[in-house]
Design a protein around this motif. Structure first.
Motif, short mmCIF file in Angstrom:
data_model
loop_
_atom_site.label_atom_id
_atom_site.label_comp_id
_atom_site.label_asym_id
_atom_site.label_seq_id
_atom_site.Cartn_x
_atom_site.Cartn_y
_atom_site.Cartn_z
N ALA A 103 8.36 33.95 67.40
CA ALA A 103 7.70 33.68 65.77
C ALA A 103 9.02 34.09 65.29
CB ALA A 103 6.85 35.04 65.92
N LEU A 104 10.46 35.36 65.63
CA LEU A 104 11.51 35.30 64.74
C LEU A 104 11.74 33.84 65.39
CD1 LEU A 104 13.42 37.21 63.88
CD2 LEU A 104 13.75 38.20 65.73
N GLU A 105 12.03 33.84 66.28
CA GLU A 105 12.71 32.38 66.18
C GLU A 105 12.47 31.01 65.68
OE1 GLU A 105 15.78 32.73 69.58
OE2 GLU A 105 15.86 33.61 68.06
N ALA A 106 10.89 31.17 65.25
CA ALA A 106 10.90 29.79 64.97
C ALA A 106 11.30 30.16 63.16
CB ALA A 106 9.00 29.89 65.03
N GLY A 107 11.32 31.30 62.65
CA GLY A 107 11.32 31.84 61.16
C GLY A 107 10.43 32.02 60.98
N LYS A 108 9.01 32.62 61.35
CA LYS A 108 7.49 32.78 61.09
C LYS A 108 7.64 34.45 60.48
CE LYS A 108 5.07 29.64 63.67
NZ LYS A 108 3.93 29.72 65.07
N LEU A 196 -3.20 56.21 65.15
CA LEU A 196 -3.49 53.86 64.40
C LEU A 196 -4.19 54.00 64.23
CD1 LEU A 196 -5.35 54.48 68.73
CD2 LEU A 196 -3.06 53.83 67.39
N LYS A 197 -5.14 55.26 62.88
CA LYS A 197 -5.59 54.83 61.59
C LYS A 197 -4.11 54.55 60.76
CE LYS A 197 -8.00 56.30 57.95
NZ LYS A 197 -8.80 57.18 57.21
N MET A 198 -2.86 55.19 61.05
CA MET A 198 -1.97 54.97 59.48
C MET A 198 -1.26 54.08 60.84
SD MET A 198 1.38 55.86 60.67
CE MET A 198 1.19 57.29 62.09
N LEU A 199 -1.10 53.59 62.12
CA LEU A 199 0.03 52.75 61.75
C LEU A 199 -0.60 50.85 61.82
CD1 LEU A 199 0.14 53.37 65.93
CD2 LEU A 199 2.12 53.47 64.30
N LEU A 200 -2.07 51.46 62.20
CA LEU A 200 -2.95 49.91 61.80
C LEU A 200 -2.89 49.59 60.36
CD1 LEU A 200 -5.89 50.08 63.65
CD2 LEU A 200 -3.87 48.87 64.01
N THR A 201 -2.95 50.37 59.20
CA THR A 201 -2.25 50.30 58.03
C THR A 201 -1.03 49.74 57.06
OG1 THR A 201 -2.30 52.81 57.33
CG2 THR A 201 -4.81 51.29 57.14
N ARG A 202 -0.19 49.61 58.05
CA ARG A 202 1.21 49.64 57.72
C ARG A 202 1.49 48.18 57.46
NH1 ARG A 202 2.20 53.13 55.59
NH2 ARG A 202 -0.12 53.75 55.71
N LEU A 203 0.17 47.26 58.11
CA LEU A 203 0.51 46.47 58.21
C LEU A 203 0.56 45.19 56.62
CD1 LEU A 203 0.05 43.66 60.05
CD2 LEU A 203 -2.06 43.22 59.53
N GLY A 204 1.65 44.71 56.39
CA GLY A 204 1.96 44.43 55.21
C GLY A 204 1.66 42.31 54.86
N TRP A 205 2.47 42.21 53.72
CA TRP A 205 1.79 40.55 53.87
C TRP A 205 2.80 39.38 54.85
CZ3 TRP A 205 -1.22 38.41 50.85
CH2 TRP A 205 -2.65 39.53 49.65
N HIS A 206 2.19 38.26 54.61
CA HIS A 206 2.87 37.51 56.04
C HIS A 206 3.62 38.44 57.71
CE1 HIS A 206 3.11 34.96 52.55
NE2 HIS A 206 3.83 35.95 51.83
N SER A 207 2.64 39.58 57.45
CA SER A 207 3.03 40.14 59.16
C SER A 207 1.52 39.72 60.10
CB SER A 207 2.78 41.34 58.64
OG SER A 207 4.44 41.94 58.25
#
Length: 263
Positions: A103-108, A196-207
């Motif tokens: 994903a990083l190499e493809a610019g996603k 885990l609850k704290m980690l999962l709720t870190r998800l942002g846009w386009h991630s």
């Protein structure tokens, strides 16, 4: 005699410079007392002229080796949140990191964020010297191994220096929003439910976030790991994939699958 030797050395040096500049061989450089010289490798001539400008690097093709791995790769391609649960040797971490690099190499995505609990496997090794990255390096070694298999270590270090690959300790993740990133949380069976609850709720846009772990190999006290509970709660949620790998998906030594079945 000295003048003759000086003149001869000057002729050799001039001939060598001409050969390097033009990429051609000159018979004058192979005089009786001349040493053996290497062929010019930087010249424009090639036995395969059409391949002169070809990129010489190569990348291993990422292919699933089992039905479970194929399901996991498809889930990562179509979901922004994936939980991969399964025994050791099923390729959970490798596939997650490989997909992150892809994903990083493809610019996603703009960066890769790697996180893993710093929990020893049954023994305490004491305090580690160095800064934060040095202290976490032994725990993150499996992630580094997967990265170096997809990228050269030189490129991995360059990407880390640029901030495109980030090592994020679980203890410092609270309050963050990870936008435009591919997040890999490895060894999640050593995380508590609250972590885990704290980690999962870190998800942002386009991630995209991939959480990997083996509920049967937790190094925490019994009942402390929150991975199984989190997976059961999130399984019915739309757009979240919970992939459970089995012994048939183990791609390590065949003895690993045999041991997992009886241990």
């Amino acid at each position: 005699m000295e003048a003759s030797m000086t003149k001869r050395a000057a002729i050799k040096r001039q001939t060598r410079d001409m050969s390097r500049e033009h990429g051609v061989l000159d018979s004058r450089q192979f005089m009786e007392d001349a040493k053996v010289r290497r062929l010019p490798t930087h010249a424009g001539w090639s036995p395969y002229p059409s391949n002169d400008d070809r990129e010489q690097a190569y990348l291993k093709t990422l292919k699933p080796k089992s039905e479970g791995q194929a399901e996991l790769m498809t889930a990562i391609d179509h979901h922004n949140m994936v939980l991969a649960l399964g025994p050791a040797g099923t390729g959970k971490t490798y596939l997650a990191v490989a997909k992150a690099v892809e994903a990083l190499e493809a610019g996603k995505v703009g960066r890769i964020v790697l996180s893993r609990p710093a929990v020893e496997a049954g023994e305490s090794i004491g305090f580690l010297p160095g800064d934060m990255e040095d202290k976490l390096a032994p725990y993150l070694r499996p992630l580094y191994d997967a990265l170096s298999d997809r990228l050269s270590m030189k490129r991995v270090k360059a990407l880390m220096a640029e901030g495109l690959i980030e090592i994020a300790p679980i203890g410092y993740m609270r309050g963050r929003t990870l936008n435009n990133a591919f997040i890999v949380v490895d060894e999640a069976q050593n995380c508590t439910y609250v972590q885990l609850k704290m980690l999962l709720t870190r998800l942002g846009w386009h991630s995209t976030m991939v959480v990997t772990g083996d509920p049967q190999q937790s190094d925490l006290l019994p009942g402390i790991s929150g991975l199984s509970d989190i997976a059961e709660r999130l399984a019915p949620v739309p757009d979240i994939a919970v992939v459970k790998l089995a012994e048939r998906d183990i791609v390590r030594h065949p003895l690993v699958a045999s041991m997992i079945g009886v241990l």
